[in-house]
Design an enzyme around this catalytic site. Structure first.
Site, PDB file in Angstrom:
ATOM      1  N   ARG A  53       0.714  -1.201   0.096  1.00 26.46           N
ATOM      2  CA  ARG A  53      -0.085  -0.002   0.038  1.00 26.46           C
ATOM      3  C   ARG A  53       0.795   1.339   0.006  1.00 26.46           C
ATOM      4  O   ARG A  53       0.400   2.371  -0.453  1.00 26.46           O
ATOM      5  CB  ARG A  53      -0.976   0.006   1.078  1.00 26.46           C
ATOM      6  CG  ARG A  53      -1.941   1.268   1.039  1.00 26.46           C
ATOM      7  CD  ARG A  53      -3.255   1.237   2.078  1.00 26.46           C
ATOM      8  NE  ARG A  53      -3.196   0.540   3.209  1.00 26.46           N
ATOM      9  CZ  ARG A  53      -2.239   0.749   4.141  1.00 26.46           C
ATOM     10  NH1 ARG A  53      -1.401   1.742   4.263  1.00 26.46           N
ATOM     11  NH2 ARG A  53      -2.302   0.081   5.262  1.00 26.46           N
ATOM     12  N   TYR A 106     -14.940  15.949 -15.611  1.00 28.11           N
ATOM     13  CA  TYR A 106     -15.415  14.484 -15.650  1.00 28.11           C
ATOM     14  C   TYR A 106     -16.588  14.305 -14.639  1.00 28.11           C
ATOM     15  O   TYR A 106     -16.512  14.909 -13.310  1.00 28.11           O
ATOM     16  CB  TYR A 106     -14.107  13.712 -15.443  1.00 28.11           C
ATOM     17  CG  TYR A 106     -14.411  12.119 -15.334  1.00 28.11           C
ATOM     18  CD1 TYR A 106     -14.747  11.428 -16.499  1.00 28.11           C
ATOM     19  CD2 TYR A 106     -14.635  11.207 -14.251  1.00 28.11           C
ATOM     20  CE1 TYR A 106     -14.956   9.960 -16.685  1.00 28.11           C
ATOM     21  CE2 TYR A 106     -14.725  10.077 -14.098  1.00 28.11           C
ATOM     22  CZ  TYR A 106     -15.143   9.485 -15.313  1.00 28.11           C
ATOM     23  OH  TYR A 106     -15.123   7.989 -15.323  1.00 28.11           O
ATOM     24  N   ASP A 178      -6.046  17.935 -15.264  1.00 23.00           N
ATOM     25  CA  ASP A 178      -6.542  16.534 -15.557  1.00 23.00           C
ATOM     26  C   ASP A 178      -6.314  16.379 -16.957  1.00 23.00           C
ATOM     27  O   ASP A 178      -6.919  16.881 -18.252  1.00 23.00           O
ATOM     28  CB  ASP A 178      -8.057  16.388 -15.462  1.00 23.00           C
ATOM     29  CG  ASP A 178      -8.295  14.910 -15.623  1.00 23.00           C
ATOM     30  OD1 ASP A 178      -7.633  14.069 -16.642  1.00 23.00           O
ATOM     31  OD2 ASP A 178      -9.553  14.347 -15.199  1.00 23.00           O
ATOM     32  N   LYS A 203      -7.098   5.378 -19.366  1.00 24.77           N
ATOM     33  CA  LYS A 203      -7.464   5.713 -20.690  1.00 24.77           C
ATOM     34  C   LYS A 203      -6.237   5.449 -21.698  1.00 24.77           C
ATOM     35  O   LYS A 203      -5.956   4.285 -21.990  1.00 24.77           O
ATOM     36  CB  LYS A 203      -8.020   7.055 -20.849  1.00 24.77           C
ATOM     37  CG  LYS A 203      -9.168   7.214 -19.700  1.00 24.77           C
ATOM     38  CD  LYS A 203     -10.471   6.573 -19.863  1.00 24.77           C
ATOM     39  CE  LYS A 203     -11.396   6.513 -18.651  1.00 24.77           C
ATOM     40  NZ  LYS A 203     -11.584   7.806 -18.392  1.00 24.77           N
TER      41      LYS A 203
HETATM   42  C1  LIG Z   1     -12.107   8.309 -16.885  1.00 25.84           C
HETATM   43  C2  LIG Z   1     -11.811   9.558 -16.498  1.00 25.84           C
HETATM   44  C3  LIG Z   1     -11.405   9.898 -15.062  1.00 25.84           C
HETATM   45  C4  LIG Z   1     -11.536   8.876 -14.204  1.00 25.84           C
HETATM   46  O1  LIG Z   1     -10.355   7.997 -14.263  1.00 25.84           O
HETATM   47  P1  LIG Z   1     -10.723   6.491 -13.740  1.00 25.84           P
HETATM   48  O2  LIG Z   1      -9.572   5.763 -14.116  1.00 25.84           O
HETATM   49  O3  LIG Z   1     -12.091   5.808 -14.604  1.00 25.84           O
HETATM   50  O4  LIG Z   1     -11.038   6.456 -12.419  1.00 25.84           O
HETATM   51  C5  LIG Z   1     -10.981  11.286 -14.800  1.00 25.84           C
HETATM   52  N1  LIG Z   1     -10.929  12.381 -15.741  1.00 25.84           N
HETATM   53  C6  LIG Z   1     -11.134  12.112 -16.820  1.00 25.84           C
HETATM   54  C7  LIG Z   1     -10.968  13.232 -17.952  1.00 25.84           C
HETATM   55  C8  LIG Z   1     -11.612  10.768 -17.467  1.00 25.84           C
HETATM   56  O5  LIG Z   1     -11.867  10.445 -18.834  1.00 25.84           O
END
Ligand SMILES: *Cc1c(COP(=O)(O)O)cnc(C)c1O
Length: 392
Positions: A53, A106, A178, A203
């Protein structure tokens, strides 16, 4: 019965050669030679791991690779993109502080801003960040953090991140970006004046829809230390296996991304000339409202995401996904294969139809995450499905 039928933990076979691929260290805990060694490790005098962890080699390796792409001094891997965002929102502001976010973040980030931070005594404001003036107006003496995305989802609006970074720096407010949609090949937040960059590694970076992870890196080591502590304390830690998969995926990221961007530009143009498509939204096209900003901020790249408006309502939308069985209709992005998402029934389903309409998301709205398929075949499949859908 002799002792050697009794199973003990195996010792790892010695070897002069080493594995070329990173070994998967699927171990929760690490054994040290003695208490002095453990002390030296905890004091940071010796490298090593204790409890996963707190950190493990597969996360270290992956973080180091993304650090290089992002130009970051020492980021951390988290168990999901949301875990990375959570680390920032729990690690930076305190009760009584104020946080500003983009109004098209998001969905789960929006929820954190509107429900969870206020519950912890942190006030928040959401603003349209495509106009820097809106941010300046929302700033208060107690504003500590701004959270924006490089491209808004699914409308693909582009904020002038350089101007936002300059304003935030001027006011002594931390800017977190982000960077999931544009990736470090489209934009490098830390080099453009942001304080924190973060990703849903799930992603494009991992890129195969089989690992769920996040990444977060701060320019200032003190801020990074706070994020690292939140990650270990709140248990936002990633699984070694997901890190191992993502490392493998990341090695082909450049190839995948370049190809997907090229195809996305061609697909956007093809969609614009397809009967049944009312509007195409692609930052690389001159008819995009933020085209000029996009070309400056993203160094001439349009990205791999294309949104479009199909003529007709839900019936036409249903007909489209059924007419394109080869394109996964799935609420994600960044997979090696093209995926199609329909925000009114997924990411934006919690909004009222009127609120959706106000930001242009009607029942015909689709978002395409372009993958690495052969461009001609992909374009033929999608435009063919659109023509079939609007005929029905
Ligand atoms: C998918 C996504 C998230 C969240 O990510 P996870 O890996 O699904 O928790 C946050 N910000 C954006 C822009 C995303 O496309």
């Amino acid at each position: 019965m002799s002792d050697d039928t009794h199973l003990r933990r195996a010792s790892w076979p010695p070897s002069l050669s080493r594995p070329v691929a990173s070994p998967l260290h699927q171990s929760v805990v690490y054994a040290s030679p003695d208490p002095d060694a453990l002390d030296a490790h905890y004091r940071g005098q010796e490298p090593g791991y204790t409890y996963s962890r707190e950190g493990h080699p597969n996360a270290t390796v992956l973080a180091g690779l993304i650090d290089r792409l992002e130009g970051a001094p020492g980021g951390a891997i988290t168990g999901s993109g949301m875990a990375a965002i959570t680390a920032v929102l729990l690690g930076v502001p305190r009760s009584g502080d104020h946080v500003i976010g983009a109004d098209q973040l998001y969905g789960r980030s929006l929820r954190l801003m509107t429900e969870d931070l206020p519950r912890l005594g942190i006030d928040t404001s959401l603003v349209d960040t495509t106009k820097v003036e809106n941010l300046a107006r929302a700033m208060r003496p107690e504003t500590k953090l701004i959270l924006v995305e490089t491209l808004s989802n699914p409308t693909l609006r582009v904020a002038d991140l350089q101007a936002i970074a300059a304003l935030a720096r001027d006011r002594g407010i931390l800017l977190a970006v982000d960077n999931t949609f544009t990736t470090p090949r489209g934009f490098r937040p830390l080099a453009s004046g942001a304080d924190i960059t973060l990703h849903s590694v799930t992603k494009l970076l991992a890129g195969h829809a089989d690992a769920m992870l996040g990444y977060v890196a701060a320019r200032d080591p003190e801020v990074q230390a706070r994020l690292d502590t939140v990650i270990a304390t709140f248990g936002l830690t990633p699984s070694p296996f997901d890190c191992w998969l993502a490392e493998r995926g990341l090695y082909s990221f450049d190839l995948r991304y370049r190809r997907a961007c090229e195809t996305a530009a061609r697909l956007a143009d093809a969609l614009a000339g397809t009967r049944g498509v009312k509007r195409v939204i692609y930052p690389g096209r001159p008819d995009h409202p933020d085209h000029a900003t996009a070309m400056t901020v993203f160094a001439g790249q349009g990205g791999n995401m294309v949104s479009f408006l199909l003529d007709g309502g839900r019936a036409a939308a249903n007909a489209l996904t059924r007419a394109a069985p080869g394109l996964a209709f799935a609420p994600t992005l960044g997979d090696i294969a093209t995926t199609l998402s329909h925000p009114p029934s997924s990411s934006h389903r919690a909004m009222s139809p009127e609120a959706r309409q106000a930001i242009g998301i009607t029942e015909g709205f689709f978002r395409v995450s372009v993958g690495v398929e052969e461009a001609e075949a992909l374009i033929g499949e999608l435009t063919g499905a659109i023509r079939a859908a609007v005929r029905t």
